[in-house]
Design an enzyme around this catalytic site. Structure first.
Site, PDB file in Angstrom:
ATOM      1  N   GLY A 101      36.882  28.609  51.828  1.00  0.00           N
ATOM      2  CA  GLY A 101      35.867  27.695  51.294  1.00  0.00           C
ATOM      3  C   GLY A 101      36.329  27.030  50.006  1.00  0.00           C
ATOM      4  N   ASP A 102      37.058  27.776  49.183  1.00  0.00           N
ATOM      5  CA  ASP A 102      37.565  27.214  47.921  1.00  0.00           C
ATOM      6  C   ASP A 102      38.636  26.157  48.208  1.00  0.00           C
ATOM      7  OD1 ASP A 102      35.948  29.060  46.672  1.00  0.00           O
ATOM      8  OD2 ASP A 102      37.543  30.546  46.513  1.00  0.00           O
TER       9      ASP A 102
ATOM     10  N   GLY B 116      32.786  27.564  59.448  1.00  0.00           N
ATOM     11  CA  GLY B 116      33.858  28.461  59.902  1.00  0.00           C
ATOM     12  C   GLY B 116      34.716  27.795  60.952  1.00  0.00           C
TER      13      GLY B 116
ATOM     14  N   GLY C 242      39.437  33.932  42.012  1.00  0.00           N
ATOM     15  CA  GLY C 242      38.299  33.331  41.305  1.00  0.00           C
ATOM     16  C   GLY C 242      38.003  32.007  41.970  1.00  0.00           C
ATOM     17  N   LYS C 243      36.732  31.775  42.311  1.00  0.00           N
ATOM     18  CA  LYS C 243      36.415  30.551  43.055  1.00  0.00           C
ATOM     19  C   LYS C 243      36.868  29.307  42.292  1.00  0.00           C
ATOM     20  CE  LYS C 243      32.668  32.443  45.746  1.00  0.00           C
ATOM     21  NZ  LYS C 243      33.548  32.742  46.879  1.00  0.00           N
ATOM     22  N   GLY C 244      36.616  29.302  40.977  1.00  0.00           N
ATOM     23  CA  GLY C 244      36.998  28.129  40.183  1.00  0.00           C
ATOM     24  C   GLY C 244      38.496  27.920  40.204  1.00  0.00           C
ATOM     25  N   ALA C 245      39.242  28.987  39.875  1.00  0.00           N
ATOM     26  CA  ALA C 245      40.704  28.868  39.824  1.00  0.00           C
ATOM     27  C   ALA C 245      41.257  28.503  41.198  1.00  0.00           C
ATOM     28  CB  ALA C 245      41.303  30.178  39.326  1.00  0.00           C
ATOM     29  N   ASN C 246      40.703  29.092  42.262  1.00  0.00           N
ATOM     30  CA  ASN C 246      41.177  28.759  43.615  1.00  0.00           C
ATOM     31  C   ASN C 246      40.972  27.271  43.908  1.00  0.00           C
ATOM     32  OD1 ASN C 246      41.647  31.484  43.985  1.00  0.00           O
ATOM     33  ND2 ASN C 246      39.836  31.841  45.251  1.00  0.00           N
TER      34      ASN C 246
HETATM   35  O1  RIB Z   1      36.200  32.697  47.321  1.00  0.00           O
HETATM   36  C1  RIB Z   1      37.125  33.715  47.157  1.00  0.00           C
HETATM   37  C2  RIB Z   1      37.101  34.216  45.745  1.00  0.00           C
HETATM   38  O2  RIB Z   1      35.853  34.802  45.480  1.00  0.00           O
HETATM   39  C3  RIB Z   1      38.133  35.277  45.442  1.00  0.00           C
HETATM   40  O3  RIB Z   1      39.369  34.751  45.016  1.00  0.00           O
HETATM   41  C4  RIB Z   1      37.444  36.146  44.422  1.00  0.00           C
HETATM   42  O4  RIB Z   1      38.030  36.101  43.156  1.00  0.00           O
HETATM   43  C5  RIB Z   1      35.990  35.679  44.393  1.00  0.00           C
HETATM   44  O5  RIB Z   1      35.714  34.954  43.275  1.00  0.00           O
END
Ligand code: RIB
Length: 297
Positions: free
Chosen positions: A244-245, A212, A37-41
């Protein structure tokens, strides 16, 4: 304190020789479950870089939701703002090819039920585009009114986004982090020339473009100020998922510590590059010590 207002997913990742084209089927030997998940990452990346982080989001009342919350807690991310709702936990279906490219489909589930209720007063609010745009806009407006700085990662580019919501989002954005495709989509939606300079001047915020393996560029809202381009170190790329996250989380951490934008972005670029060396989003992010050793040998 950094607050990440965003998506929480479980990622199911398949490795394939080549990503299937529309209408095609390809086989993978199996799949692996990761936290994502972008937020959690972004929250985990910021916490790993040393920041105090609170997550605001939602999961379902299911095993995947329990796993996602436990993972955030284990990474030192506060989860009092993560609610449990009556929808399944968000799930991302990811394929990664032998050359490190990926294709992702997110089943949003519980992420669609995130509301604006957040009690924390952050110094920086971090948002992405995996929640409803209107809800994200409200969160950024509230944070701005409370004196917080806002960092928006315009990813993924929402399909058919209302231009007026986009304009309002940019009005409450201090730092905008985009890759080249996201920058192009934004410039097109705003009917401005496709360039970081133009976007920064038009949106009146700092624009950080990730390119990149070519590195990053930083553009200032003041057209008189000089932009800066930084080259990325070279690594063997295994999987770019979550790079990116990682960039956004580490950038937020640096800004929260009072580091200059240029230096915070430099460290974030190193961290994102290191995160491409192995599989998974959070599982590939470097620790603070590893990042330190790489940035300041
Ligand atoms: O940016 C990567 C994320 O995008 C993944 O972890 C996936 O859950 C999507 O949200």
């Amino acid at each position: 304190m950094i607050c990440v207002f965003g998506s929480i997913n479980i990622d199911l990742v398949c490795r394939v020789a080549e990503i299937a084209r529309p209408g095609e089927t390809v086989l993978s030997p199996g799949y692996t479950q990761y936290s994502g998940g972008k937020g959690a990452n972004q929250a985990v990346a910021a916490a790993r870089a040393g920041a105090i982080v609170e997550m605001v989001g939602a999961v379902g009342a299911d095993g995947l939701g329990d796993a996602a919350k436990a993972n955030l807690g284990q990474n030192g991310v506060g989860i009092s703002g993560v609610s449990t709702v009556d929808l399944p936990t968000g799930c991302a279906f990811i394929v990664v090819s032998d050359d490190g490219e990926n294709a992702i489909t997110v089943a949003s589930g519980a992420n669609r039920a995130v509301s604006n209720a957040f009690s924390h007063k952050p110094s920086i609010l971090v948002c992405q585009m995996e929640l409803a745009a209107g809800v994200t806009l409200r969160a950024m407006q509230i944070a701005r009114r409370s004196g917080a700085r806002t960092l928006l990662n315009f990813a993924p580019v929402p399909a058919g986004m209302d231009r007026s919501v986009l304009v309002e989002l940019l009005e409450v954005t201090d730092y905008l982090a985009v890759n080249e495709l996201e920058m192009s989509a934004l410039c097109e939606a705003l009917s401005v020339v496709r360039s970081g300079e133009t976007l920064a001047e038009h949106a009146r915020c700092y624009v950080i473009v990730t390119r990149g393996d070519e590195g990053i560029s930083i553009y200032h809202p003041d057209p008189e100020a000089k932009s800066l381009a930084l080259s990325a170190p070279s690594v063997h790329v295994v999987d770019t998922t979550g790079a990116g996250d990682t960039f956004v989380g580490v950038l937020a951490s640096g800004l929260g510590e009072g580091t200059s934008l240029n230096e915070a972005a430099r460290r974030a670029m190193f961290s994102a590059t290191l995160a491409c060396r192995s599989f998974g989003a959070q599982s590939a992010m470097p620790s603070s010590a590893e990042l330190q050793a790489y940035c300041d040998p």
